[in-house]
Design an enzyme around this catalytic site. Sequence first.
Site, mmCIF file in Angstrom:
data_model
loop_
_atom_site.group_PDB
_atom_site.id
_atom_site.type_symbol
_atom_site.label_atom_id
_atom_site.label_comp_id
_atom_site.label_asym_id
_atom_site.label_seq_id
_atom_site.Cartn_x
_atom_site.Cartn_y
_atom_site.Cartn_z
ATOM 1 N N HIS A 36 -5.160 -3.536 1.392
ATOM 2 C CA HIS A 36 -5.007 -4.946 1.724
ATOM 3 C C HIS A 36 -6.223 -5.766 1.309
ATOM 4 O O HIS A 36 -6.174 -6.995 1.304
ATOM 5 C CB HIS A 36 -4.786 -5.123 3.225
ATOM 6 C CG HIS A 36 -3.482 -4.579 3.702
ATOM 7 N ND1 HIS A 36 -3.371 -3.379 4.370
ATOM 8 C CD2 HIS A 36 -2.213 -5.050 3.592
ATOM 9 C CE1 HIS A 36 -2.106 -3.157 4.663
ATOM 10 N NE2 HIS A 36 -1.384 -4.148 4.208
ATOM 11 N N ARG A 62 -2.312 -12.492 5.931
ATOM 12 C CA ARG A 62 -2.738 -11.409 6.819
ATOM 13 C C ARG A 62 -4.263 -11.259 6.805
ATOM 14 O O ARG A 62 -4.860 -10.859 7.799
ATOM 15 C CB ARG A 62 -2.055 -10.096 6.416
ATOM 16 C CG ARG A 62 -0.568 -10.095 6.699
ATOM 17 C CD ARG A 62 0.041 -8.710 6.650
ATOM 18 N NE ARG A 62 0.301 -8.259 5.297
ATOM 19 C CZ ARG A 62 0.967 -7.130 5.009
ATOM 20 N NH1 ARG A 62 1.420 -6.355 5.987
ATOM 21 N NH2 ARG A 62 1.185 -6.780 3.761
ATOM 22 N N ASP A 229 10.999 -4.542 5.237
ATOM 23 C CA ASP A 229 9.830 -4.100 5.993
ATOM 24 C C ASP A 229 9.410 -5.245 6.905
ATOM 25 O O ASP A 229 8.973 -6.295 6.438
ATOM 26 C CB ASP A 229 8.699 -3.741 5.025
ATOM 27 C CG ASP A 229 7.481 -3.165 5.726
ATOM 28 O OD1 ASP A 229 7.424 -3.209 6.980
ATOM 29 O OD2 ASP A 229 6.569 -2.674 5.033
ATOM 30 N N GLU A 255 12.830 -1.676 8.734
ATOM 31 C CA GLU A 255 11.645 -0.867 8.971
ATOM 32 C C GLU A 255 10.653 -1.569 9.906
ATOM 33 O O GLU A 255 10.369 -2.750 9.751
ATOM 34 C CB GLU A 255 10.963 -0.569 7.635
ATOM 35 C CG GLU A 255 9.666 0.230 7.757
ATOM 36 C CD GLU A 255 9.143 0.656 6.407
ATOM 37 O OE1 GLU A 255 7.923 0.618 6.204
ATOM 38 O OE2 GLU A 255 9.968 1.025 5.532
ATOM 39 N N GLU A 283 4.529 4.099 10.494
ATOM 40 C CA GLU A 283 3.261 4.071 9.768
ATOM 41 C C GLU A 283 2.072 3.779 10.676
ATOM 42 O O GLU A 283 0.956 4.191 10.372
ATOM 43 C CB GLU A 283 3.304 3.058 8.623
ATOM 44 C CG GLU A 283 3.303 1.607 9.021
ATOM 45 C CD GLU A 283 3.314 0.678 7.823
ATOM 46 O OE1 GLU A 283 2.232 0.183 7.461
ATOM 47 O OE2 GLU A 283 4.400 0.439 7.263
ATOM 48 N N ASP A 305 1.879 7.649 8.058
ATOM 49 C CA ASP A 305 0.935 7.530 6.949
ATOM 50 C C ASP A 305 -0.037 8.679 7.082
ATOM 51 O O ASP A 305 -0.717 8.811 8.100
ATOM 52 C CB ASP A 305 0.202 6.189 7.009
ATOM 53 C CG ASP A 305 -0.650 5.940 5.768
ATOM 54 O OD1 ASP A 305 -1.529 6.782 5.492
ATOM 55 O OD2 ASP A 305 -0.445 4.925 5.097
ATOM 56 N N HIS A 332 4.640 6.802 4.699
ATOM 57 C CA HIS A 332 4.216 5.499 4.209
ATOM 58 C C HIS A 332 3.185 5.699 3.109
ATOM 59 O O HIS A 332 2.125 6.264 3.332
ATOM 60 C CB HIS A 332 3.590 4.700 5.363
ATOM 61 C CG HIS A 332 2.905 3.444 4.949
ATOM 62 N ND1 HIS A 332 1.534 3.333 4.914
ATOM 63 C CD2 HIS A 332 3.394 2.248 4.556
ATOM 64 C CE1 HIS A 332 1.199 2.103 4.534
ATOM 65 N NE2 HIS A 332 2.307 1.425 4.306
ATOM 66 N N GLU A 352 7.807 6.999 -1.078
ATOM 67 C CA GLU A 352 7.475 5.586 -1.269
ATOM 68 C C GLU A 352 6.335 5.396 -2.256
ATOM 69 O O GLU A 352 5.346 6.126 -2.234
ATOM 70 C CB GLU A 352 7.075 4.949 0.064
ATOM 71 C CG GLU A 352 6.638 3.484 -0.074
ATOM 72 C CD GLU A 352 6.185 2.845 1.230
ATOM 73 O OE1 GLU A 352 6.231 1.605 1.329
ATOM 74 O OE2 GLU A 352 5.774 3.588 2.148
#
Length: 408
Positions: A36, A62, A229, A255, A283, A305, A332, A352
Amino acid sequence: MALAPSLKLPTITHIRAYSMGGAAAKVHGQGGGDYHDQGKDHWIDDHIATPMSKYEEYKQSRQSFGINVLGTLVVEVEASDGTTGFAISTAGTVGCFIVEHHLSRFVEGKRVDQIKLIHDQMLNATQYYSGGGGVVINTISCVDLALWDLYGKVVKLPVYKLLGGAVRDEIHFYATGARPDLAQKMGFIGGKMPTHWGPADGDEGIAKDIAMLKEMRERVGDNFWLMFDCWMSQDVNYATKLAHAAAPYKLKWLEECFPPQQVESYRQLKQNMPKGMLMTTGEHTGTLEGFKELSEAGVDILQPDVGWCGGVTSLCEIAAVAKSRGQLVVPHGSSVYSHHAVITFTNTPFSEMLMTSPHADYVRPQFDPVLIDEPVPHDGIITAEELDKPGFGVELNRECPLERPFEH
């Protein structure tokens, strides 16, 4: 019983922790383990629905509420024969402190194969401040992954062979990103989009996300998977209405509609959803017990994850929980750290790929630029042969601005 001389394994002499990116870094916007922590104008930070979306000042980005403050954690372990292994996750400077000043005592001096012992000691020794997940479990995950990497490099085997070997010749991937239509052209089996609106937006928010789904369905046709998601942003009423509105457009799954602790919300949503639509999450769940509760609540696909749930050691246990109930485990993201595990799981028929390219228009290695030789899908596939290097088969890019803030 003592090991035969030819089978004696080295011990672990050093563990070191580095950070990159995040609020404490000198260089920002690096991506890597904290994917991120990207630059501006990236789909992953463009008005995605979150638990903070109800606050106008934190709705657009975010990063505005701090999703990128931790940064990347790199853990490196060194054996007495000079072999080194490493791994990355999301924990940054906080994780460095935990590794150097707490977890190091459980690692140094152990044989390289004593991974489960180290794992159990780390989990039990941190219970009083772990909170059952979060940055502490992220850090433990990173250590666990580094240990598996080291063990594989010492015995010159890829991690997936240490776990029992592949159950299929290749892994097929769906893509998570803003452009499922482009993912289809790249050979992926499906595309998962973030929702952009939540309960604070009411029926208008549902209508806007359904309009996006409708447009994408028209672009990709009827046989390409499309998923939503929801990133912990909804309540049961909103999620129920969204599910039924999405059903005519063949949405495959919803999700992570709720935070991981809201197990009862997942149970209620499963009862409310249209028949045939799947409910997935996991996740942000950090304990085996948490996954057991989600499994019992009727979650169709568990999505741990591997960098946040306790590492490969925990991921194998979670996969067994899912298998015992006839459920799937589809981790994840997590790149090579997931690939080596899921190719050994009989209840992971696909995996994924998180699209970290800014506009989701090309396949970029997920943890770029930290990993060297990180494999990516070609035509939506990675083969077992591509995972055949010792350990996880990647190396650390030491040209990255890594910082070691603590030493023990």
